[in-house]
Scaffold this active site. Structure first.
Site, PDB file in Angstrom:
ATOM      1  N   CYS A 178     -23.139  -8.463 -53.768  1.00  0.00           N
ATOM      2  CA  CYS A 178     -21.712  -8.158 -53.901  1.00  0.00           C
ATOM      3  C   CYS A 178     -21.448  -6.672 -54.094  1.00  0.00           C
ATOM      4  CB  CYS A 178     -21.117  -8.942 -55.065  1.00  0.00           C
ATOM      5  SG  CYS A 178     -21.851  -8.516 -56.666  1.00  0.00           S
ATOM      6  N   CYS A 218     -13.319  -7.143 -50.444  1.00  0.00           N
ATOM      7  CA  CYS A 218     -12.933  -8.162 -51.430  1.00  0.00           C
ATOM      8  C   CYS A 218     -13.821  -8.060 -52.678  1.00  0.00           C
ATOM      9  CB  CYS A 218     -13.033  -9.551 -50.790  1.00  0.00           C
ATOM     10  SG  CYS A 218     -12.392 -10.873 -51.826  1.00  0.00           S
ATOM     11  N   CYS A 219     -15.146  -7.919 -52.469  1.00  0.00           N
ATOM     12  CA  CYS A 219     -16.056  -7.786 -53.613  1.00  0.00           C
ATOM     13  C   CYS A 219     -15.777  -6.490 -54.384  1.00  0.00           C
ATOM     14  CB  CYS A 219     -17.510  -7.788 -53.142  1.00  0.00           C
ATOM     15  SG  CYS A 219     -18.204  -9.428 -52.870  1.00  0.00           S
TER      16      CYS A 219
HETATM   17  S1  SF4 Z   1     -17.843 -13.221 -53.420  1.00  0.00           S
HETATM   18 FE1  SF4 Z   1     -16.836 -11.271 -53.015  1.00  0.00          FE
HETATM   19  S2  SF4 Z   1     -15.893 -11.599 -50.997  1.00  0.00           S
HETATM   20 FE2  SF4 Z   1     -16.321 -13.622 -51.806  1.00  0.00          FE
HETATM   21  S3  SF4 Z   1     -14.401 -14.236 -52.836  1.00  0.00           S
HETATM   22 FE3  SF4 Z   1     -15.798 -13.329 -54.376  1.00  0.00          FE
HETATM   23  S4  SF4 Z   1     -15.161 -11.218 -54.523  1.00  0.00           S
HETATM   24 FE4  SF4 Z   1     -14.320 -12.021 -52.586  1.00  0.00          FE
END
Ligand code: SF4
Length: 248
Positions: free
Chosen positions: A244, A135-136
């Site tokens: 991240c 996701c990051c």
């Molecule tokens: S911190 Fe990273 S894992 Fe969490 S929502 Fe934001 S982008 Fe996604």
């Protein structure tokens, strides 16, 4: 700025528009990293702006506007890159809007390729809960990499005092993954120096900072922390993840 730094900026003015090669950038880092290690934060920003011109930007997570405030004073009109992941607290977006409204900066809000809805459709809902690294990567690391394509150097608000993970943040370092010079003018600053700068200059601060969130990221991955706890312990709490990926 030192005479030597001014001279260097003059000699390299032609490189501002077309950019430098990685070898030239690494050479700058090897010389100026040591030279500027103990320099005041303003001097470091001044050097970066004079050396890289329009190929220099700062980034901000909008936890506070210390770096943006200082950079705007030294380089009015400086580019401020803000990553809007689609998961931010409304207070963070409000701080971004306020910074854009009151400081002489050019705010560049960067978004990932996919909206949250599109990501949910491809990877399933709440990817952050199942695979926060992916996701990051999709919502932070790759969009920033693309946003920095037109720059040779970027400045961050990283401070060594934030956690032991950041102990080695150099003031001027080589970001091998991005192929850029990474400048951390506040690297040596203590919490007290940050607070003093905020008070003395009336700097904008994300209201969440005063509500138990000393380190602020995306809403699903940020929790309140108790007074005295590691400020970053509220980030990805319970997952073992501490960064991240932008600064790795
Ligand atoms: S911190 Fe990273 S894992 Fe969490 S929502 Fe934001 S982008 Fe996604």
């Amino acid at each position: 700025m030192t005479t030597a730094a001014t001279e260097l900026a003059r000699n390299n003015r032609g490189a501002e528009t077309k950019g430098r090669t990685p070898e030239q950038l690494r050479e700058l880092v090897s010389h100026w990293g040591a030279e500027l290690e103990l320099a005041p934060a303003e001097t470091i920003i001044e050097w970066a702006a004079a050396t890289f011109g329009s190929r220099f930007c700062i980034t901000s997570s909008m936890a506070d506007a210390v770096l943006a405030h200082m950079a705007a004073r030294v380089v009015p009109g400086v580019d401020v890159v803000f990553l809007d992941t689609g998961y931010h607290f409304v207070e963070t977006l409000g701080t971004r809007d306020a910074v854009e409204a009151v400081l002489p900066v050019r705010m560049l809000t960067i978004t990932p390729k996919q909206t949250v809805a599109e990501q949910d459709a491809e990877y399933g809902p709440d990817l952050y809960a199942r695979d926060p690294d992916l996701c990051c990567r999709l919502r932070k690391v790759e969009p920033l990499q693309e946003a920095l394509a037109g720059y040779d150097a970027w400045a961050t608000g990283l401070r060594r005092a934030e956690t032991h993970h950041r102990v080695i943040a150099p003031v001027v370092g080589w970001d091998a993954k991005k192929g850029k010079v990474k400048v951390s003018p506040l690297a040596r600053w203590t919490d007290e120096q940050v607070e003093r700068y905020i008070t003395d200059n009336g700097v904008l601060v994300n209201p969440l900072v005063y509500d138990g969130y000393p380190s602020i990221g995306c809403a699903p991955c940020t929790r309140r922390v108790a007074a005295g706890d590691d400020p970053r312990s509220g980030r990805w709490a319970g997952t073992g993840k501490t960064e991240c990926g932008i600064h790795l």
